[in-house]
Design a protein around this motif. Sequence first.
Motif, PDB file in Angstrom:
ATOM      1  N   GLU A 174       0.844  -1.207   0.000  1.00 28.03           N
ATOM      2  CA  GLU A 174       0.000   0.000   0.000  1.00 28.03           C
ATOM      3  C   GLU A 174       0.879   1.257   0.000  1.00 28.03           C
ATOM      4  N   GLU A 175       1.946   1.229   0.796  1.00 30.98           N
ATOM      5  CA  GLU A 175       2.883   2.371   0.843  1.00 30.98           C
ATOM      6  C   GLU A 175       3.493   2.651  -0.527  1.00 30.98           C
ATOM      7  N   LYS A 176       3.576   1.625  -1.345  1.00 31.46           N
ATOM      8  CA  LYS A 176       4.155   1.790  -2.688  1.00 31.46           C
ATOM      9  C   LYS A 176       3.069   2.030  -3.734  1.00 31.46           C
ATOM     10  N   GLY A 177       1.851   2.254  -3.276  1.00 33.68           N
ATOM     11  CA  GLY A 177       0.765   2.579  -4.201  1.00 33.68           C
ATOM     12  C   GLY A 177       0.065   1.359  -4.787  1.00 33.68           C
ATOM     13  N   ILE A 178       0.326   0.170  -4.214  1.00 32.98           N
ATOM     14  CA  ILE A 178      -0.333  -1.040  -4.735  1.00 32.98           C
ATOM     15  C   ILE A 178      -1.392  -1.494  -3.731  1.00 32.98           C
ATOM     16  N   THR A 179      -2.658  -1.340  -4.101  1.00 25.76           N
ATOM     17  CA  THR A 179      -3.741  -1.755  -3.217  1.00 25.76           C
ATOM     18  C   THR A 179      -4.309  -3.067  -3.723  1.00 25.76           C
ATOM     19  N   GLN A 192      -7.309 -10.511  -5.161  1.00 27.28           N
ATOM     20  CA  GLN A 192      -5.852 -10.658  -5.303  1.00 27.28           C
ATOM     21  C   GLN A 192      -5.238 -11.284  -4.043  1.00 27.28           C
ATOM     22  N   LEU A 193      -5.755 -10.874  -2.872  1.00 31.51           N
ATOM     23  CA  LEU A 193      -5.242 -11.464  -1.623  1.00 31.51           C
ATOM     24  C   LEU A 193      -5.546 -12.952  -1.566  1.00 31.51           C
ATOM     25  N   LYS A 235       2.032 -10.708 -12.056  1.00 29.03           N
ATOM     26  CA  LYS A 235       0.789 -10.897 -12.819  1.00 29.03           C
ATOM     27  C   LYS A 235      -0.446 -10.755 -11.907  1.00 29.03           C
ATOM     28  N   ILE A 236      -0.348 -11.251 -10.686  1.00 31.24           N
ATOM     29  CA  ILE A 236      -1.481 -11.106  -9.757  1.00 31.24           C
ATOM     30  C   ILE A 236      -1.727  -9.618  -9.483  1.00 31.24           C
ATOM     31  N   CYS A 237      -0.642  -8.874  -9.268  1.00 31.95           N
ATOM     32  CA  CYS A 237      -0.790  -7.439  -8.970  1.00 31.95           C
ATOM     33  C   CYS A 237      -1.169  -6.623 -10.200  1.00 31.95           C
ATOM     34  N   PHE A 238      -0.657  -7.033 -11.360  1.00 34.48           N
ATOM     35  CA  PHE A 238      -0.868  -6.259 -12.594  1.00 34.48           C
ATOM     36  C   PHE A 238      -1.470  -7.173 -13.662  1.00 34.48           C
ATOM     37  N   PRO A 239      -2.789  -7.409 -13.584  1.00 33.72           N
ATOM     38  CA  PRO A 239      -3.427  -8.405 -14.453  1.00 33.72           C
ATOM     39  C   PRO A 239      -3.338  -8.085 -15.947  1.00 33.72           C
ATOM     40  N   LEU A 281      -5.714 -20.149 -10.090  1.00 31.86           N
ATOM     41  CA  LEU A 281      -5.787 -18.707  -9.824  1.00 31.86           C
ATOM     42  C   LEU A 281      -6.665 -17.983 -10.843  1.00 31.86           C
ATOM     43  N   GLY A 282      -7.049 -18.696 -11.891  1.00 29.82           N
ATOM     44  CA  GLY A 282      -7.879 -18.078 -12.940  1.00 29.82           C
ATOM     45  C   GLY A 282      -7.118 -17.030 -13.739  1.00 29.82           C
ATOM     46  N   LEU A 283      -5.828 -17.238 -13.954  1.00 30.04           N
ATOM     47  CA  LEU A 283      -5.034 -16.240 -14.685  1.00 30.04           C
ATOM     48  C   LEU A 283      -5.288 -16.340 -16.189  1.00 30.04           C
ATOM     49  N   GLN A 284      -5.429 -15.180 -16.817  1.00 33.39           N
ATOM     50  CA  GLN A 284      -5.602 -15.103 -18.273  1.00 33.39           C
ATOM     51  C   GLN A 284      -4.305 -14.575 -18.886  1.00 33.39           C
ATOM     52  N   HIS A 285      -4.087 -14.868 -20.148  1.00 30.89           N
ATOM     53  CA  HIS A 285      -2.892 -14.365 -20.851  1.00 30.89           C
ATOM     54  C   HIS A 285      -1.601 -14.772 -20.166  1.00 30.89           C
ATOM     55  N   VAL A 286      -1.497 -16.053 -19.843  1.00 31.41           N
ATOM     56  CA  VAL A 286      -0.244 -16.610 -19.346  1.00 31.41           C
ATOM     57  C   VAL A 286       0.071 -17.837 -20.192  1.00 31.41           C
ATOM     58  N   ARG A 287       1.356 -18.045 -20.440  1.00 33.93           N
ATOM     59  CA  ARG A 287       1.769 -19.163 -21.299  1.00 33.93           C
ATOM     60  C   ARG A 287       3.041 -19.733 -20.690  1.00 33.93           C
ATOM     61  N   PHE A 288       3.111 -21.065 -20.646  1.00 32.52           N
ATOM     62  CA  PHE A 288       4.270 -21.712 -20.023  1.00 32.52           C
ATOM     63  C   PHE A 288       4.942 -22.619 -21.030  1.00 32.52           C
TER      64      PHE A 288
END
Length: 238
Positions: free
Chosen positions: A11-16, A21-22, A88-92, A116-123
């Motif tokens: 939060e101090e760094k501007g990431i809420t 996400q939690l 990716k969790i912080c910046f979807p 996690l239900g992540l979209q636009h990820v490739r491994f």
Amino acid sequence: MNKQQFISMLEEKGITLSPQQLSQFDTYYRLLVEWNEKMNLTAITDEEEVYLKHFYDSITASFYVDFTKEQRLCDVGAGAGFPSIPLKICFPNLHVTIVDSLNKRITFLEHLANELGLQHVRFVHDRAETFGKKPEYREKFDLVTARAVARLSVLSELCLPLVKEGGQFIPMKAAAASEELEKGKKALQILGGKLEKVHSFSLPIEESERNILIIQKTKQTPKKYPRKPGTPNKQPLE
Ligand SMILES: C[S@@+](CC[C@H](N)C(=O)[O-])C[C@H]1O[C@@H](n2cnc3c(N)ncnc32)[C@H](O)[C@@H]1O
């Protein structure tokens, strides 16, 4: 770092972080520990340590680089997903590609991304040396990250061929960064990279040194790089 500290220090760094996400970080921790019993993913399993040394440490890259745009990021040798999955969790908006040479870790990441239900990820299961030769990946990424994979002279050959001109290579280093930089200068020059900035800081709570390097891709990487698997490590461009 307990969860409350994690929330407030971000939060101090501007990431809420939203409740969703939690809960993604909760699930990530649970699956990491669960799968770690069957395969070697990490030596760190204590919850507060994972939140500090894996989750928070991964996110520190965003204190110096803007990840909010819809950019293509490649994470080389991400292992259990660091730093790119916490980012990716912080910046979807990020489009994330992970390449790792260990297939078991790729299997874990596929399961994790599903849960996690992540979209636009490739491994991709491959070595960076061969992956970086493929036209669909070569010089196609805006950002390339790597944490704890190889020393800078070697790492540059694995990562810089993937960065498009005008993009950035972001190695995350602990204390040996200045020595690695000295030895890595030649590789950067050969491969088309230019050191723009070194951000040094200490990780909260345990106060250990961290360095985030910002390397700008200023010209194309010559076609002969990366050399064949194993050669960058055996004959580094030093
Ligand atoms: C020490 S782990 C670090 C994992 C993660 N980046 C982290 O910080 O926790 C190094 C990872 O790099 C991968 N790796 C090493 N050399 C590689 C290469 N040439 N190409 C692709 N992956 C590589 C390994 O399989 C391993 O998962």
